[in-house]
Design a protein around this motif. Structure first.
Motif, mmCIF file in Angstrom:
data_model
loop_
_atom_site.group_PDB
_atom_site.id
_atom_site.type_symbol
_atom_site.label_atom_id
_atom_site.label_comp_id
_atom_site.label_asym_id
_atom_site.label_seq_id
_atom_site.Cartn_x
_atom_site.Cartn_y
_atom_site.Cartn_z
ATOM 1 N N ILE A 56 57.285 41.413 37.987
ATOM 2 C CA ILE A 56 56.453 40.266 38.359
ATOM 3 C C ILE A 56 55.705 40.564 39.651
ATOM 4 O O ILE A 56 54.507 40.315 39.767
ATOM 5 N N MET A 57 56.389 41.133 40.635
ATOM 6 C CA MET A 57 55.726 41.409 41.898
ATOM 7 C C MET A 57 54.722 42.552 41.770
ATOM 8 O O MET A 57 53.688 42.547 42.412
ATOM 9 N N ASN A 58 55.002 43.543 40.924
ATOM 10 C CA ASN A 58 54.030 44.612 40.699
ATOM 11 C C ASN A 58 52.773 44.054 40.045
ATOM 12 O O ASN A 58 51.670 44.447 40.361
ATOM 13 N N PHE A 59 52.951 43.120 39.101
ATOM 14 C CA PHE A 59 51.813 42.473 38.453
ATOM 15 C C PHE A 59 51.022 41.652 39.462
ATOM 16 O O PHE A 59 49.807 41.560 39.398
ATOM 17 N N ALA A 60 51.724 41.060 40.417
ATOM 18 C CA ALA A 60 51.095 40.158 41.371
ATOM 19 C C ALA A 60 50.292 40.889 42.439
ATOM 20 O O ALA A 60 49.605 40.262 43.222
ATOM 21 N N GLN A 61 50.363 42.220 42.485
ATOM 22 C CA GLN A 61 49.609 42.944 43.502
ATOM 23 C C GLN A 61 48.105 42.730 43.332
ATOM 24 O O GLN A 61 47.361 42.706 44.292
ATOM 25 N N SER A 62 47.645 42.596 42.099
ATOM 26 C CA SER A 62 46.251 42.242 41.875
ATOM 27 C C SER A 62 46.203 40.777 41.459
ATOM 28 O O SER A 62 47.130 40.289 40.826
ATOM 29 N N ASN A 63 45.170 40.105 41.837
ATOM 30 C CA ASN A 63 45.061 38.679 41.536
ATOM 31 C C ASN A 63 44.549 38.504 40.108
ATOM 32 O O ASN A 63 43.386 38.786 39.830
ATOM 33 N N PRO A 64 45.399 38.028 39.180
ATOM 34 C CA PRO A 64 44.960 37.872 37.793
ATOM 35 C C PRO A 64 43.872 36.816 37.623
ATOM 36 O O PRO A 64 43.152 36.825 36.633
ATOM 37 N N LEU A 65 43.725 35.920 38.584
ATOM 38 C CA LEU A 65 42.686 34.891 38.492
ATOM 39 C C LEU A 65 41.293 35.471 38.639
ATOM 40 O O LEU A 65 40.314 34.854 38.232
ATOM 41 N N ASP A 66 41.190 36.687 39.208
ATOM 42 C CA ASP A 66 39.888 37.331 39.350
ATOM 43 C C ASP A 66 39.284 37.698 37.998
ATOM 44 O O ASP A 66 38.077 37.870 37.883
ATOM 45 N N ASN A 67 40.123 37.844 36.964
ATOM 46 C CA ASN A 67 39.650 38.265 35.649
ATOM 47 C C ASN A 67 39.199 37.094 34.784
ATOM 48 O O ASN A 67 38.715 37.313 33.683
ATOM 49 N N ILE A 68 39.365 35.870 35.242
ATOM 50 C CA ILE A 68 39.002 34.695 34.455
ATOM 51 C C ILE A 68 37.562 34.302 34.778
ATOM 52 O O ILE A 68 37.234 34.061 35.939
ATOM 53 N N PRO A 69 36.687 34.224 33.769
ATOM 54 C CA PRO A 69 35.307 33.796 34.035
ATOM 55 C C PRO A 69 35.271 32.363 34.580
ATOM 56 O O PRO A 69 36.100 31.533 34.206
ATOM 57 N N GLU A 70 34.319 32.077 35.447
ATOM 58 C CA GLU A 70 34.241 30.765 36.095
ATOM 59 C C GLU A 70 34.112 29.623 35.099
ATOM 60 O O GLU A 70 34.692 28.575 35.276
ATOM 61 N N TRP A 71 33.344 29.801 34.043
ATOM 62 C CA TRP A 71 33.069 28.722 33.097
ATOM 63 C C TRP A 71 34.243 28.455 32.162
ATOM 64 O O TRP A 71 34.314 27.402 31.542
#
Length: 113
Positions: A56-71
């Motif tokens: 979980i912490m290794n996954f959390a190193q990058s922000n997964p919310l950055d991959n979600i399109p704004e719309w």
């Protein structure tokens, strides 16, 4: 918030939860909040050696919310709102019918509103 910063206090049941476990929990919780907010991570627990094997912490190193399109979040919320209206359609119809009955019982607009 206090003067633009969010402050937390963690009070576990002592002596059941030792102070070092509480400190690790508090650090992980603050790191999670910073990760979700997209803000600067002041003390990321994911970079500590003790968490290198934690998936979980290794996954959390990058922000997964950055991959979600704004719309996309707005679209999902609108779709779920429509589903909610469709599921409760009978209740909406009853509400509107009852509203019409109440409206007919009060002839004067000033008294109604």
């Amino acid at each position: 918030t206090v003067q633009g910063s969010m402050d937390f206090t963690f009070h576990p049941a002592s002596p059941i939860v030792p102070k070092d476990v509480n400190a690790k929990y508090a650090d992980a919780f603050i790191d999670l909040l910073e990760l979700v907010s997209g803000g600067e991570r002041t003390n990321p627990t994911s970079t500590k050696n003790e968490n290198k094997g934690n998936m979980i912490m290794n996954f959390a190193q990058s922000n997964p919310l950055d991959n979600i399109p704004e719309w996309s979040l707005g679209t999902v919320a609108a779709a779920l709102g429509l589903v909610g209206i469709a599921i409760h359609w009978d209740a909406w119809v009853q509400f509107i019918d009852n509203f019409k009955i109440i409206r007919q019982a009060v002839p004067d607009d000033a008294d109604f509103w």
